[in-house]
Design a protein around this motif. Sequence first.
Motif, short mmCIF file in Angstrom:
data_model
loop_
_atom_site.label_atom_id
_atom_site.label_comp_id
_atom_site.label_asym_id
_atom_site.label_seq_id
_atom_site.Cartn_x
_atom_site.Cartn_y
_atom_site.Cartn_z
N HIS A 286 -64.68 46.69 -73.41
CA HIS A 286 -64.97 46.34 -72.02
C HIS A 286 -66.33 45.83 -71.95
O HIS A 286 -66.71 45.24 -70.89
CB HIS A 286 -64.31 47.73 -71.33
CG HIS A 286 -63.20 47.67 -71.16
ND1 HIS A 286 -62.32 48.57 -70.43
CD2 HIS A 286 -62.20 47.13 -71.82
CE1 HIS A 286 -61.20 48.57 -70.81
NE2 HIS A 286 -60.85 47.57 -71.43
N LEU B 263 -69.57 50.36 -63.21
CA LEU B 263 -67.80 50.10 -63.21
C LEU B 263 -67.15 50.99 -62.32
O LEU B 263 -66.23 50.63 -61.85
CB LEU B 263 -67.53 50.56 -64.67
CG LEU B 263 -68.01 49.42 -65.79
CD1 LEU B 263 -67.77 50.14 -67.02
CD2 LEU B 263 -67.37 48.11 -65.69
N PHE B 264 -67.65 52.22 -62.08
CA PHE B 264 -67.03 53.31 -61.06
C PHE B 264 -67.94 53.64 -59.85
O PHE B 264 -68.33 54.86 -59.99
CB PHE B 264 -66.60 54.39 -61.78
CG PHE B 264 -65.50 54.28 -62.95
CD1 PHE B 264 -63.98 54.20 -62.42
CD2 PHE B 264 -65.89 53.88 -64.15
CE1 PHE B 264 -63.17 53.88 -63.39
CE2 PHE B 264 -64.83 53.60 -65.19
CZ PHE B 264 -63.27 53.67 -64.80
N PHE C 97 -59.43 53.55 -70.11
CA PHE C 97 -60.81 52.95 -69.49
C PHE C 97 -61.56 54.20 -69.50
O PHE C 97 -61.41 55.41 -69.26
CB PHE C 97 -60.44 52.77 -67.90
CG PHE C 97 -59.72 51.65 -67.78
CD1 PHE C 97 -60.14 50.33 -67.42
CD2 PHE C 97 -58.51 51.78 -67.64
CE1 PHE C 97 -59.37 49.23 -67.20
CE2 PHE C 97 -57.51 50.84 -67.52
CZ PHE C 97 -58.00 49.55 -67.23
N PHE D 281 -64.76 56.60 -68.93
CA PHE D 281 -65.44 57.18 -67.81
C PHE D 281 -66.61 58.19 -68.32
O PHE D 281 -67.92 57.87 -68.01
CB PHE D 281 -64.86 58.08 -66.93
CG PHE D 281 -65.48 58.27 -65.67
CD1 PHE D 281 -65.04 57.42 -64.47
CD2 PHE D 281 -66.38 59.28 -65.50
CE1 PHE D 281 -65.92 57.58 -63.27
CE2 PHE D 281 -66.74 59.43 -64.36
CZ PHE D 281 -66.86 58.83 -63.04
N GLN E 126 -59.07 45.62 -62.31
CA GLN E 126 -58.68 47.03 -62.77
C GLN E 126 -59.53 48.13 -62.72
O GLN E 126 -59.20 49.36 -62.20
CB GLN E 126 -58.19 46.82 -64.20
CG GLN E 126 -57.11 45.82 -64.58
CD GLN E 126 -56.58 45.67 -65.96
OE1 GLN E 126 -57.64 46.05 -66.76
NE2 GLN E 126 -55.65 44.94 -66.33
N TYR E 127 -60.87 47.86 -62.98
CA TYR E 127 -61.89 48.75 -62.79
C TYR E 127 -61.91 49.08 -61.04
O TYR E 127 -62.11 50.09 -60.68
CB TYR E 127 -63.07 48.34 -63.07
CG TYR E 127 -63.60 48.58 -64.87
CD1 TYR E 127 -63.74 50.07 -65.00
CD2 TYR E 127 -63.15 47.85 -65.60
CE1 TYR E 127 -63.78 50.66 -66.30
CE2 TYR E 127 -63.57 48.04 -66.98
CZ TYR E 127 -63.72 49.60 -67.46
OH TYR E 127 -63.91 50.01 -68.72
N GLN E 128 -61.86 48.14 -60.13
CA GLN E 128 -61.93 48.44 -58.79
C GLN E 128 -60.86 49.11 -58.26
O GLN E 128 -60.97 50.05 -57.57
CB GLN E 128 -61.91 46.94 -58.14
CG GLN E 128 -63.43 46.20 -58.30
CD GLN E 128 -63.33 45.01 -57.63
OE1 GLN E 128 -62.10 44.31 -57.47
NE2 GLN E 128 -64.44 44.10 -57.55
N ASP F 200 -61.38 52.75 -59.59
CA ASP F 200 -62.37 53.62 -59.05
C ASP F 200 -61.81 53.93 -57.78
O ASP F 200 -62.16 54.99 -57.28
CB ASP F 200 -63.55 52.61 -58.73
CG ASP F 200 -64.79 53.19 -58.41
OD1 ASP F 200 -64.90 54.38 -58.31
OD2 ASP F 200 -65.62 52.47 -57.55
#
Length: 270
Positions: free
Chosen positions: A22, A98-99, A173, A175, A211-213, A216
């Motif tokens: 990623h 990303l988050f 994903f 974190f 996907q990340y949005q 989050d």
Amino acid sequence: MKRFTPPEQWQISSLETGAFAHLRELFKVNELTDWPSPQWFSPFLTAINENNIPITFEDDAKVDFGERYYEQVIFETGVVPTRSENWHDLFGGFIWCLFPKTKALINHRHVQDIAEHGLQQRTKHRNALTLFDECGVVLAISESKWQQWLCDHQWKTAFVEHKHEWGKTIKPFMFGHANYEMLTKPYIGLTGKALFVCVPNEIFCKDLVTQYQYLDQALYEMISTDNCLADNKKLSPLPLLGVPGWHDENKDDSFYNNTDYFRAKRRMRT
């Protein structure tokens, strides 16, 4: 927690495994020729902390901490103190990008907890926030069987027998930025903490940024509304080297025969 001294020179070979896919796709880390500066993150940053201040990165040595703790500096100023040529802080920067909403919320929760209990008393909530921030892996799932298998340590069922479903009904994903740091020098025993997020099946067909949005926002709601990190009970052990695609050696199914690493779930006596 095991920590590593960063190399004197940027070593891009450390980021070539599947675990960093990623970061290669979204940040082109494989094209970097040297350690990025804290300011390098600026074009990727959208985070605004819960004190309504935009997040920026600055050299740790130039930040005036005063009597403040790290999390208090971020909340009060928006500045994330960032050590140069440091794996841990480099990966922390990627996670802020990303988050952004979840990182800002976790920062605020730390500050609130410190205000109520002080720096010396580590509450269950603050321990869980730290554990997820350092070692968390978000497992987006559209079928509940994954949570059952992985929480029950049915490693071969999840990692071998149903390997073909990864990316279709489950997707990992990262974190925890400490996970990323340790994966630059992977070792048997490396374990993260999984948090399961239920998602609609169509999420797996979206592009990676979307996907990340989605995740989050979902994480933000799970922490703020459902209080899923009140303690660490929602966090499940996840052998990081067993995640399909994250480690070259797990292409051979015999890799999962190591029961010292892929341990059976301890049963409670009744």
